[in-house]
Design an enzyme around this catalytic site. Sequence first.
Site, PDB file in Angstrom:
ATOM      1  CG  ASP A  46      -1.827   1.189   1.284  1.00 43.09           C
ATOM      2  OD1 ASP A  46      -2.915   1.104   0.692  1.00 43.09           O
ATOM      3  OD2 ASP A  46      -1.462   2.231   1.877  1.00 43.09           O
ATOM      4  CE  LYS A  76      -3.675   4.601   0.534  1.00 50.63           C
ATOM      5  NZ  LYS A  76      -2.254   4.514   0.878  1.00 50.63           N
ATOM      6  CG  HIS A 109      -4.524   9.597   0.221  1.00 57.35           C
ATOM      7  ND1 HIS A 109      -3.192   9.486  -0.037  1.00 57.35           N
ATOM      8  CD2 HIS A 109      -4.666   9.210   1.511  1.00 57.35           C
ATOM      9  CE1 HIS A 109      -2.555   9.037   1.030  1.00 57.35           C
ATOM     10  NE2 HIS A 109      -3.426   8.867   1.985  1.00 57.35           N
TER      11      HIS A 109
HETATM   12  P1  NDP Z   1       0.682   1.234  11.929  1.00 60.37           P
HETATM   13  O1  NDP Z   1      -0.527   1.158  12.789  1.00 60.37           O
HETATM   14  O2  NDP Z   1       0.900   0.233  10.876  1.00 60.37           O
HETATM   15  O3  NDP Z   1       1.941   1.314  12.890  1.00 60.37           O
HETATM   16  C1  NDP Z   1       3.227   1.527  12.405  1.00 60.37           C
HETATM   17  C2  NDP Z   1       4.122   1.862  13.581  1.00 60.37           C
HETATM   18  O4  NDP Z   1       4.124   0.773  14.499  1.00 60.37           O
HETATM   19  C3  NDP Z   1       5.556   2.105  13.190  1.00 60.37           C
HETATM   20  O5  NDP Z   1       6.059   3.108  14.058  1.00 60.37           O
HETATM   21  C4  NDP Z   1       6.243   0.769  13.464  1.00 60.37           C
HETATM   22  O6  NDP Z   1       7.594   0.964  13.848  1.00 60.37           O
HETATM   23  C5  NDP Z   1       5.434   0.234  14.644  1.00 60.37           C
HETATM   24  N1  NDP Z   1       5.308  -1.231  14.594  1.00 60.37           N
HETATM   25  C6  NDP Z   1       5.071  -2.003  13.507  1.00 60.37           C
HETATM   26  N2  NDP Z   1       4.998  -3.300  13.834  1.00 60.37           N
HETATM   27  C7  NDP Z   1       5.192  -3.364  15.159  1.00 60.37           C
HETATM   28  C8  NDP Z   1       5.243  -4.430  16.084  1.00 60.37           C
HETATM   29  N3  NDP Z   1       5.075  -5.689  15.668  1.00 60.37           N
HETATM   30  N4  NDP Z   1       5.479  -4.147  17.393  1.00 60.37           N
HETATM   31  C9  NDP Z   1       5.651  -2.865  17.797  1.00 60.37           C
HETATM   32  N5  NDP Z   1       5.597  -1.797  16.973  1.00 60.37           N
HETATM   33  C10 NDP Z   1       5.384  -2.050  15.667  1.00 60.37           C
HETATM   34  O7  NDP Z   1       0.681   2.741  11.322  1.00 60.37           O
HETATM   35  P2  NDP Z   1       0.650   3.447   9.913  1.00 60.37           P
HETATM   36  O8  NDP Z   1       0.110   4.791  10.197  1.00 60.37           O
HETATM   37  O9  NDP Z   1       1.920   3.337   9.195  1.00 60.37           O
HETATM   38  O10 NDP Z   1      -0.477   2.665   9.072  1.00 60.37           O
HETATM   39  C11 NDP Z   1      -0.199   1.566   8.243  1.00 60.37           C
HETATM   40  C12 NDP Z   1      -0.386   1.928   6.800  1.00 60.37           C
HETATM   41  O11 NDP Z   1      -1.690   2.434   6.554  1.00 60.37           O
HETATM   42  C13 NDP Z   1       0.520   3.072   6.318  1.00 60.37           C
HETATM   43  O12 NDP Z   1       1.864   2.706   6.168  1.00 60.37           O
HETATM   44  C14 NDP Z   1      -0.180   3.438   5.038  1.00 60.37           C
HETATM   45  O13 NDP Z   1       0.116   2.488   4.023  1.00 60.37           O
HETATM   46  C15 NDP Z   1      -1.641   3.352   5.465  1.00 60.37           C
HETATM   47  N6  NDP Z   1      -2.171   4.661   5.914  1.00 60.37           N
HETATM   48  C16 NDP Z   1      -3.126   5.242   5.135  1.00 60.37           C
HETATM   49  C17 NDP Z   1      -3.656   6.467   5.465  1.00 60.37           C
HETATM   50  C18 NDP Z   1      -4.705   7.056   4.608  1.00 60.37           C
HETATM   51  O14 NDP Z   1      -5.033   8.234   4.788  1.00 60.37           O
HETATM   52  N7  NDP Z   1      -5.269   6.326   3.680  1.00 60.37           N
HETATM   53  C19 NDP Z   1      -3.201   7.216   6.655  1.00 60.37           C
HETATM   54  C20 NDP Z   1      -2.209   6.490   7.445  1.00 60.37           C
HETATM   55  C21 NDP Z   1      -1.734   5.262   7.064  1.00 60.37           C
HETATM   56  P3  NDP Z   1       8.861   0.604  12.897  1.00 60.37           P
HETATM   57  O15 NDP Z   1       8.489   0.947  11.477  1.00 60.37           O
HETATM   58  O16 NDP Z   1       9.927   1.486  13.463  1.00 60.37           O
HETATM   59  O17 NDP Z   1       9.131  -0.854  13.090  1.00 60.37           O
END
Ligand code: NDP
Length: 277
Positions: A46, A76, A109
């Site tokens: 994504d 998006k 988006h």
């Molecule tokens: P997530 O809820 O996926 O969380 C990501 C965060 O959690 C990062 O800081 C990561 O750290 C940490 N993390 C990941 N796995 C673990 C784990 N197993 N244990 C502990 N911490 C963990 O947040 P996102 O906001 O990134 O959402 C996911 C995806 O959704 C985005 O990447 C994007 O593709 C989409 N999105 C879409 C939006 C929209 O408007 N359509 C808005 C926001 C997101 P680290 O990377 O340092 O490991």
Amino acid sequence: MSSVPFVTLNNGVKMPQLGFGVWQVPDEQATVAVGQALEAGYRSIDTAALYRNEEGTGKALAASGLPREELFVTTKLGNGDHGYDSALRAFDASLANLALDYVDLYLIHWPMPLDDNYVDTWKAFEKIYAEGRAKAIGVSNFKPAHLRRLLEETEVVPAINQIELHPNFPQAESRAFHSAHDIVTEAWSPLGQGKELLQDPELARVAAKHGVSPAQAVLRWHLQLGNVVIPKSVTPARIKENIDVFGFDLDDTDMETLGGLDNGTRLGGDPDNVNSR
Ligand code: NDP
């Protein structure tokens, strides 16, 4: 390697229920992280024009050597590209950045209420879909009122609505609206961005009961609700951990415990107020 189940979208296209998100991952790092995700077994990625990492993502897809039909790529439309002609141009640019000749899913988006142009934008999406350059089209951050307008004024029912959704913000009303209209719910920030949610003591108890991490228990909750999830991580061990969620089941009590963590916390913007490009 974990085997990720598929959900069937309202046009028959099959989409992996768990994928990999790359928001806030710089372009070069996206090549590395997406490469690691593909290696770990993810097949759905994504990205978005706004993330400025379509190119890096495309490089990882090409370098993987995986057949195109095994991949499911979502991107998006940027907020500054609403409108019929602008959307068509922006889609061409995204395809070029990804170095693909089609995407599996193309999303608006944000609805951008002050522009009030998402209906015309959707008509461009319908053209892209008719041409087969997006195998499915959908929206993101649409509230039921925005969706209702699309349903009334356009032809193609969105396949997906990608919205902020996690146990602290479970979006019951949107989920019910989606299921009534054959729209799949996709959860963004499914882990609550790895913040307070993952420290919750009740979540810790559920996770410990199953011998899994809090993140794994949360992902399992989503999957059992029927949500598509796209957790993001740039940490190799977490990339593997987040796809290793098919060897246990939460029971009804666990599901209720996690559902009970609703505290109305939105981590991102309210779609009625997001108008920035
Ligand atoms: P997530 O809820 O996926 O969380 C990501 C965060 O959690 C990062 O800081 C990561 O750290 C940490 N993390 C990941 N796995 C673990 C784990 N197993 N244990 C502990 N911490 C963990 O947040 P996102 O906001 O990134 O959402 C996911 C995806 O959704 C985005 O990447 C994007 O593709 C989409 N999105 C879409 C939006 C929209 O408007 N359509 C808005 C926001 C997101 P680290 O990377 O340092 O490991």
